[in-house]
Design an enzyme around this catalytic site. Structure first.
Site, PDB file in Angstrom:
ATOM      1  N   GLY A  36       2.243 -54.335  21.314  1.00 10.59           N
ATOM      2  CA  GLY A  36       1.558 -54.171  20.018  1.00 10.59           C
ATOM      3  C   GLY A  36       1.488 -55.505  19.278  1.00 10.59           C
ATOM      4  O   GLY A  36       0.426 -55.910  18.783  1.00 10.59           O
ATOM      5  N   HIS A  37       2.610 -56.213  19.242  1.00 12.55           N
ATOM      6  CA  HIS A  37       2.626 -57.531  18.590  1.00 12.55           C
ATOM      7  C   HIS A  37       1.677 -58.495  19.335  1.00 12.55           C
ATOM      8  O   HIS A  37       0.919 -59.233  18.700  1.00 12.55           O
ATOM      9  CB  HIS A  37       4.037 -58.133  18.632  1.00 12.55           C
ATOM     10  CG  HIS A  37       5.071 -57.389  17.844  1.00 12.55           C
ATOM     11  ND1 HIS A  37       6.167 -56.811  18.426  1.00 12.55           N
ATOM     12  CD2 HIS A  37       5.190 -57.146  16.508  1.00 12.55           C
ATOM     13  CE1 HIS A  37       6.928 -56.252  17.486  1.00 12.55           C
ATOM     14  NE2 HIS A  37       6.359 -56.423  16.321  1.00 12.55           N
ATOM     15  N   GLN A 155       2.012 -50.221   4.765  1.00 10.27           N
ATOM     16  CA  GLN A 155       2.347 -51.638   4.607  1.00 10.27           C
ATOM     17  C   GLN A 155       1.071 -52.477   4.511  1.00 10.27           C
ATOM     18  O   GLN A 155       0.992 -53.436   3.738  1.00 10.27           O
ATOM     19  CB  GLN A 155       3.207 -52.107   5.783  1.00 10.27           C
ATOM     20  CG  GLN A 155       3.455 -53.607   5.797  1.00 10.27           C
ATOM     21  CD  GLN A 155       4.481 -53.998   6.842  1.00 10.27           C
ATOM     22  OE1 GLN A 155       5.659 -54.026   6.576  1.00 10.27           O
ATOM     23  NE2 GLN A 155       4.009 -54.306   8.041  1.00 10.27           N
ATOM     24  N   SER A 187       7.117 -49.810  19.309  1.00  8.41           N
ATOM     25  CA  SER A 187       7.910 -50.248  18.162  1.00  8.41           C
ATOM     26  C   SER A 187       9.180 -50.911  18.673  1.00  8.41           C
ATOM     27  O   SER A 187       9.756 -50.472  19.678  1.00  8.41           O
ATOM     28  CB  SER A 187       8.281 -49.034  17.300  1.00  8.41           C
ATOM     29  OG  SER A 187       9.316 -49.378  16.402  1.00  8.41           O
TER      30      SER A 187
HETATM   31  P1  AMP Z   1       7.295 -55.767  12.864  1.00  6.91           P
HETATM   32  O1  AMP Z   1       7.836 -56.798  13.794  1.00  6.91           O
HETATM   33  O2  AMP Z   1       7.720 -54.373  13.211  1.00  6.91           O
HETATM   34  O3  AMP Z   1       7.469 -56.123  11.421  1.00  6.91           O
HETATM   35  O4  AMP Z   1       5.739 -55.754  13.103  1.00  6.91           O
HETATM   36  C1  AMP Z   1       4.961 -56.918  12.979  1.00  6.91           C
HETATM   37  C2  AMP Z   1       3.507 -56.538  12.977  1.00  6.91           C
HETATM   38  O5  AMP Z   1       3.190 -55.874  14.203  1.00  6.91           O
HETATM   39  C3  AMP Z   1       3.162 -55.563  11.854  1.00  6.91           C
HETATM   40  O6  AMP Z   1       1.897 -55.934  11.303  1.00  6.91           O
HETATM   41  C4  AMP Z   1       3.088 -54.247  12.565  1.00  6.91           C
HETATM   42  O7  AMP Z   1       2.239 -53.306  11.938  1.00  6.91           O
HETATM   43  C5  AMP Z   1       2.531 -54.667  13.908  1.00  6.91           C
HETATM   44  N1  AMP Z   1       2.837 -53.660  14.921  1.00  6.91           N
HETATM   45  C6  AMP Z   1       4.035 -53.065  15.151  1.00  6.91           C
HETATM   46  N2  AMP Z   1       3.911 -52.143  16.122  1.00  6.91           N
HETATM   47  C7  AMP Z   1       2.615 -52.150  16.518  1.00  6.91           C
HETATM   48  C8  AMP Z   1       1.860 -51.416  17.479  1.00  6.91           C
HETATM   49  N3  AMP Z   1       2.421 -50.472  18.238  1.00  6.91           N
HETATM   50  N4  AMP Z   1       0.550 -51.692  17.637  1.00  6.91           N
HETATM   51  C9  AMP Z   1      -0.038 -52.655  16.854  1.00  6.91           C
HETATM   52  N5  AMP Z   1       0.616 -53.382  15.922  1.00  6.91           N
HETATM   53  C10 AMP Z   1       1.924 -53.136  15.756  1.00  6.91           C
END
Ligand code: AMP
Length: 281
Positions: A36-37, A155, A187
């Protein structure tokens, strides 16, 4: 890929790229990177000459200290993944560079209604922390384009409000949620689940899909109750499973059959808090 920890060094480097007419794309993360990232990094790379990814586990956005302590850290793997993806810069700020006078008594942001629903009351202070860190990261990176995931639907709306408050011209792109083959939204927190927990974890996706498939004009509580029952059968403790207006996030109790909606869920499985959402139209 350049790995930069120091804000003045980052700013000097990025100024040289901007002065050469190159656009800067920014992907803020807390690390423990997954597909996702990387999809956000790829989207940024496709539209910007220079893509900056940051990794910083921001203490001010954790309302639960145990969640902060347990947040997974996989920096070596993250660096290799970002190198492979072709990311231009990995920004690794320290807490003392972002918060030179500490994290007590920081500024607050008027998020209005947005802070009163869903994640707001369930994670007191969380969105203030998100704004505190995002403002500092945006001031350090000064990107033209910002890439965030729809996975964190509320968010994205909060950051959009922050950009307004800051009078910023940064363009926010909300990118689609990447899912595992069984529908579970990717996640960093998924890695805290046991094998058995992981097998049941797509219950949130199934509950959201049930709502999407069975939603009809009229009162929405019956379909939401079926979604909650499905979550409970899978062993989740639901925190909320609701429908809201897709652009204002006001909860919707009776649907007129036309209003664009989003279903949002937060639920605990094995003590791990998972969130997801799905647009309905
Ligand atoms: P985090 O590291 O959880 O703070 O996430 C960093 C960024 O990655 C944030 O903008 C999240 O919304 C995005 N993100 C997290 N999980 C996913 C996913 N499964 N698909 C797309 N973007 C994601």
């Amino acid at each position: 890929m350049l790995l930069i920890k120091d804000i003045p060094v980052l700013q000097a480097y990025l100024a040289s790229r901007s002065n050469a007419g190159e656009s800067i794309g920014f992907v803020p993360t807390m690390g423990a990177l997954h597909e996702g990232h990387f999809s956000l990094v790829e989207t940024a790379l496709s539209a910007n000459a220079c893509t900056v990814c940051s990794i910083f586990v921001n203490p001010t956005q954790f309302n639960d200290p145990a969640d902060f302590e347990k947040y997974p850290i996989t920096l070596d793997t993250d660096i290799r993944g970002l190198e492979r993806a072709g990311c231009s810069v990995l920004f690794l700020p320290t807490a003392s560079s972002l918060y030179p006078v500490g994290t007590v008594g920081l500024e607050t942001y008027d998020l209005g209604f947005l802070d009163t629903v869903f994640e707001g009351p369930n994670r007191p202070g969380h969105f203030q922390g998100v704004c505190q860190v995002m403002r500092r990261l945006l001031e350090a990176v000064e990107p033209q384009n910002l890439y965030m995931g729809q996975k964190d639907y509320q968010q994205c709306m909060v950051v959009s409000r922050l950009l307004e408050i800051m009078g910023s011209s940064v363009r926010l792109y909300t990118c689609p949620t990447l899912r595992e083959a069984d529908g579970l939204a990717m996640s960093s927190r998924n890695r805290r689940l046991s094998e058995a927990g992981r097998e049941k974890a797509n219950g949130i996706y199934q509950a959201l899909s049930l709502i999407k498939n069975e939603l009809k004009a009229g009162p929405v509580e019956p379909v939401l109750s079926r979604g909650r029952a499905l979550l409970e059968e899978k062993g989740f403790q639901p925190e909320y499973l609701s429908l809201a207006d897709a652009s204002r996030l006001e909860p919707v109790n009776v649907w007129d059959g036309k209003q664009p909606l989003v279903a949002l869920a937060a639920a605990f499985l094995e003590g791990v808090r998972l969130i997801d959402n799905m647009t309905m139209n």
